[in-house]
Design a protein around this motif. Structure first.
Motif, PDB file in Angstrom:
ATOM      1  N   LEU A   9     -90.383 -38.943 -71.945  1.00  0.00           N
ATOM      2  CA  LEU A   9     -89.306 -38.396 -71.115  1.00  0.00           C
ATOM      3  C   LEU A   9     -88.018 -39.179 -71.356  1.00  0.00           C
ATOM      4  CD1 LEU A   9     -91.294 -38.022 -67.753  1.00  0.00           C
ATOM      5  CD2 LEU A   9     -90.943 -36.288 -69.545  1.00  0.00           C
ATOM      6  N   SER A  10     -86.980 -38.485 -71.778  1.00  0.00           N
ATOM      7  CA  SER A  10     -85.699 -39.118 -72.066  1.00  0.00           C
ATOM      8  C   SER A  10     -84.967 -39.501 -70.792  1.00  0.00           C
ATOM      9  CB  SER A  10     -84.815 -38.147 -72.862  1.00  0.00           C
ATOM     10  OG  SER A  10     -84.304 -37.128 -71.997  1.00  0.00           O
ATOM     11  N   GLY A  11     -83.889 -40.269 -70.947  1.00  0.00           N
ATOM     12  CA  GLY A  11     -82.952 -40.481 -69.862  1.00  0.00           C
ATOM     13  C   GLY A  11     -82.003 -39.285 -69.791  1.00  0.00           C
ATOM     14  N   GLY A  12     -81.075 -39.341 -68.842  1.00  0.00           N
ATOM     15  CA  GLY A  12     -80.120 -38.238 -68.722  1.00  0.00           C
ATOM     16  C   GLY A  12     -79.594 -38.021 -67.321  1.00  0.00           C
ATOM     17  N   GLY A  13     -79.841 -38.980 -66.418  1.00  0.00           N
ATOM     18  CA  GLY A  13     -79.338 -38.836 -65.061  1.00  0.00           C
ATOM     19  C   GLY A  13     -79.896 -37.606 -64.384  1.00  0.00           C
ATOM     20  N   ALA A  14     -79.028 -36.869 -63.707  1.00  0.00           N
ATOM     21  CA  ALA A  14     -79.467 -35.695 -62.949  1.00  0.00           C
ATOM     22  C   ALA A  14     -80.163 -34.668 -63.831  1.00  0.00           C
ATOM     23  CB  ALA A  14     -78.272 -35.055 -62.246  1.00  0.00           C
ATOM     24  N   ARG A  15     -79.786 -34.604 -65.099  1.00  0.00           N
ATOM     25  CA  ARG A  15     -80.439 -33.644 -66.003  1.00  0.00           C
ATOM     26  C   ARG A  15     -81.937 -33.911 -66.097  1.00  0.00           C
ATOM     27  NH1 ARG A  15     -75.651 -35.016 -68.462  1.00  0.00           N
ATOM     28  NH2 ARG A  15     -76.676 -36.600 -69.733  1.00  0.00           N
ATOM     29  N   GLY A  16     -82.342 -35.138 -65.785  1.00  0.00           N
ATOM     30  CA  GLY A  16     -83.754 -35.500 -65.820  1.00  0.00           C
ATOM     31  C   GLY A  16     -84.600 -34.793 -64.777  1.00  0.00           C
ATOM     32  N   MET A  17     -83.962 -34.116 -63.826  1.00  0.00           N
ATOM     33  CA  MET A  17     -84.735 -33.309 -62.876  1.00  0.00           C
ATOM     34  C   MET A  17     -85.526 -32.232 -63.610  1.00  0.00           C
ATOM     35  SD  MET A  17     -84.078 -34.777 -60.013  1.00  0.00           S
ATOM     36  CE  MET A  17     -84.044 -36.262 -61.045  1.00  0.00           C
ATOM     37  N   ALA A  18     -85.043 -31.868 -64.801  1.00  0.00           N
ATOM     38  CA  ALA A  18     -85.762 -30.891 -65.615  1.00  0.00           C
ATOM     39  C   ALA A  18     -87.134 -31.409 -66.023  1.00  0.00           C
ATOM     40  CB  ALA A  18     -84.938 -30.539 -66.855  1.00  0.00           C
ATOM     41  N   HIS A  19     -87.291 -32.736 -66.133  1.00  0.00           N
ATOM     42  CA  HIS A  19     -88.596 -33.307 -66.481  1.00  0.00           C
ATOM     43  C   HIS A  19     -89.672 -32.897 -65.472  1.00  0.00           C
ATOM     44  CE1 HIS A  19     -86.922 -35.650 -69.661  1.00  0.00           C
ATOM     45  NE2 HIS A  19     -86.399 -36.601 -68.918  1.00  0.00           N
ATOM     46  N   ILE A  20     -89.281 -32.801 -64.203  1.00  0.00           N
ATOM     47  CA  ILE A  20     -90.259 -32.465 -63.162  1.00  0.00           C
ATOM     48  C   ILE A  20     -90.755 -31.041 -63.366  1.00  0.00           C
ATOM     49  CG2 ILE A  20     -90.716 -32.480 -60.687  1.00  0.00           C
ATOM     50  CD1 ILE A  20     -88.116 -34.115 -60.345  1.00  0.00           C
ATOM     51  N   GLY A  21     -89.836 -30.145 -63.719  1.00  0.00           N
ATOM     52  CA  GLY A  21     -90.230 -28.768 -64.008  1.00  0.00           C
ATOM     53  C   GLY A  21     -91.110 -28.669 -65.237  1.00  0.00           C
ATOM     54  N   SER A  54     -97.708 -35.094 -57.324  1.00  0.00           N
ATOM     55  CA  SER A  54     -97.636 -33.830 -58.062  1.00  0.00           C
ATOM     56  C   SER A  54     -96.172 -33.503 -58.330  1.00  0.00           C
ATOM     57  CB  SER A  54     -98.263 -32.706 -57.236  1.00  0.00           C
ATOM     58  OG  SER A  54     -97.437 -32.391 -56.121  1.00  0.00           O
ATOM     59  N   PRO A  55     -95.881 -32.629 -59.310  1.00  0.00           N
ATOM     60  CA  PRO A  55     -94.486 -32.225 -59.539  1.00  0.00           C
ATOM     61  C   PRO A  55     -93.809 -31.687 -58.282  1.00  0.00           C
ATOM     62  CG  PRO A  55     -95.824 -31.571 -61.396  1.00  0.00           C
ATOM     63  CD  PRO A  55     -96.770 -32.099 -60.357  1.00  0.00           C
ATOM     64  N   ASN A  56     -94.525 -30.910 -57.475  1.00  0.00           N
ATOM     65  CA  ASN A  56     -93.933 -30.404 -56.231  1.00  0.00           C
ATOM     66  C   ASN A  56     -93.573 -31.549 -55.286  1.00  0.00           C
ATOM     67  OD1 ASN A  56     -93.952 -27.654 -56.807  1.00  0.00           O
ATOM     68  ND2 ASN A  56     -96.045 -27.383 -56.067  1.00  0.00           N
ATOM     69  N   GLU A  57     -94.425 -32.561 -55.213  1.00  0.00           N
ATOM     70  CA  GLU A  57     -94.145 -33.709 -54.354  1.00  0.00           C
ATOM     71  C   GLU A  57     -92.982 -34.528 -54.898  1.00  0.00           C
ATOM     72  OE1 GLU A  57     -98.587 -34.683 -52.527  1.00  0.00           O
ATOM     73  OE2 GLU A  57     -98.092 -35.323 -54.575  1.00  0.00           O
ATOM     74  N   ILE A  58     -92.882 -34.613 -56.226  1.00  0.00           N
ATOM     75  CA  ILE A  58     -91.808 -35.398 -56.836  1.00  0.00           C
ATOM     76  C   ILE A  58     -90.448 -34.777 -56.550  1.00  0.00           C
ATOM     77  CG2 ILE A  58     -90.810 -36.214 -59.007  1.00  0.00           C
ATOM     78  CD1 ILE A  58     -93.671 -36.375 -60.111  1.00  0.00           C
ATOM     79  N   ILE A  59     -90.307 -33.461 -56.728  1.00  0.00           N
ATOM     80  CA  ILE A  59     -88.999 -32.840 -56.492  1.00  0.00           C
ATOM     81  C   ILE A  59     -88.604 -32.983 -55.028  1.00  0.00           C
ATOM     82  CG2 ILE A  59     -89.957 -30.512 -56.182  1.00  0.00           C
ATOM     83  CD1 ILE A  59     -86.541 -31.474 -57.756  1.00  0.00           C
ATOM     84  N   LYS A  60     -89.560 -32.914 -54.116  1.00  0.00           N
ATOM     85  CA  LYS A  60     -89.254 -33.110 -52.695  1.00  0.00           C
ATOM     86  C   LYS A  60     -88.801 -34.545 -52.429  1.00  0.00           C
ATOM     87  CE  LYS A  60     -92.405 -29.523 -50.982  1.00  0.00           C
ATOM     88  NZ  LYS A  60     -93.667 -29.253 -50.231  1.00  0.00           N
ATOM     89  N   GLN A  61     -89.469 -35.510 -53.058  1.00  0.00           N
ATOM     90  CA  GLN A  61     -89.080 -36.910 -52.896  1.00  0.00           C
ATOM     91  C   GLN A  61     -87.667 -37.143 -53.422  1.00  0.00           C
ATOM     92  OE1 GLN A  61     -90.371 -39.635 -51.528  1.00  0.00           O
ATOM     93  NE2 GLN A  61     -92.292 -38.733 -50.811  1.00  0.00           N
TER      94      GLN A  61
END
Length: 280
Positions: A9-21, A54-61
């Motif tokens: 998983l690369s860096g990228g600040g806010a763009r890294g939210m895509a990693h969760i998806g 889980s990915p769902n838990e991560i995006i909520k966190q």
């Protein structure tokens, strides 16, 4: 033959939210990484996932953390250390050591004292992730073991290094797509784009050794600090991975052995001392 998967998983600040998806789509199709390596925001997302969220838990966190509030005032944040997030992350995952994680994790950091990148996989995993995410000039350098560390992406924004001698099928996600832009008006946009151009040079040599690279192009429309759009960026990563899913499955089922090619890259990295290991 379906091979086990390692995820970068690369860096990228806010763009890294895509990693969760990306993780959400992979998991929904029965693909669960056996090891993860990450830089900066990729290290933070990798840590939360490796700890069992889980990915769902991560995006909520992430939405609850309100990362964007850390960037509201330059005069304040330039004096701030990401260490303020330590107790929040510790409460969310319940562990603080690499050997307590459910999935092996490797985190890239940049050592200011030695001017070398390092891969951390022993010691305090939360300190390592926060050090990796400490963007220079935005946050104070992260001090650990009498060394100062800054954003891992500065010297290694795609830490494929730990997997080059292993038999995994390597899936990577880079959220820093650099397409052509005909006009760049804002000075901050110009500065960020030139910084990303520099990072691009230490990324492409590593990315070519992936068995499959996920690169959500639309993330390029968002800046490093667009955390208010976390949910949409998450959906971009999920959609891109679902679009590529058949190719991904084919890549991890391909019996082609790339270990000799990967070993050649590892030899170069070691010869030039491009990557070192240290306990955090």
């Amino acid at each position: 033959m379906v091979r086990e998967v390692a995820l970068v998983l690369s860096g990228g600040g806010a763009r890294g939210m895509a990693h969760i998806g990306v993780l959400k789509a992979l998991n929904d199709h029965g693909i669960f990484p056996k090891e993860i390596a990450g830089t900066s925001i990729g290290a933070v997302i990798g840590l939360l996932y490796a700890a069992g969220l889980s990915p769902n838990e991560i995006i909520k966190q992430v939405e609850q953390l309100k990362f964007y509030e850390l960037f509201t005032s330059y005069t304040k944040i330039r004096k701030r250390s990401l260490n303020v997030l330590y107790p929040i992350i510790k409460k969310a995952i319940g562990v603080d050591r690499f050997d307590q994680l459910k999935i092996p994790l490797h985190i890239a950091v940049s050592n200011v004292n030695t001017s070398r990148p390092e891969i951390i996989s022993d010691g305090d995993c939360i300190h390592a992730a926060l050090a990796s995410a400490s963007i220079p000039f935005i946050f104070r350098a992260y001090n650990n073991n009498k060394m100062d560390y800054i954003d891992g992406g500065l010297l290694n924004n795609f830490p494929i290094d730990p997997f080059l001698e292993k038999e995994y099928a390597i899936i990577g996600c880079d959220v820093n797509y650099l397409g052509e832009e005909k006009e760049i008006k804002k000075i901050l946009h110009f500065v960020e784009r030139t910084f990303r151009m520099a990072l691009f040079q230490n990324v492409r040599i590593r990315e070519r050794y992936c068995d499959f690279l996920i690169e959500p192009e639309k993330t390029s429309d968002y800046s490093t600090f667009d955390f208010k759009h976390a949910r949409f960026l998450y959906e971009l990563g999920e959609d891109k991975t679902l679009f590529d899913m058949e190719k991904i499955k084919k890549a991890i089922s391909d019996s082609t052995d790339m270990r000799l090619d990967k070993k050649s890259l590892l030899d170069v990295l070691l010869m030039d001392k491009i990557s070192e290991k240290r306990t955090f």
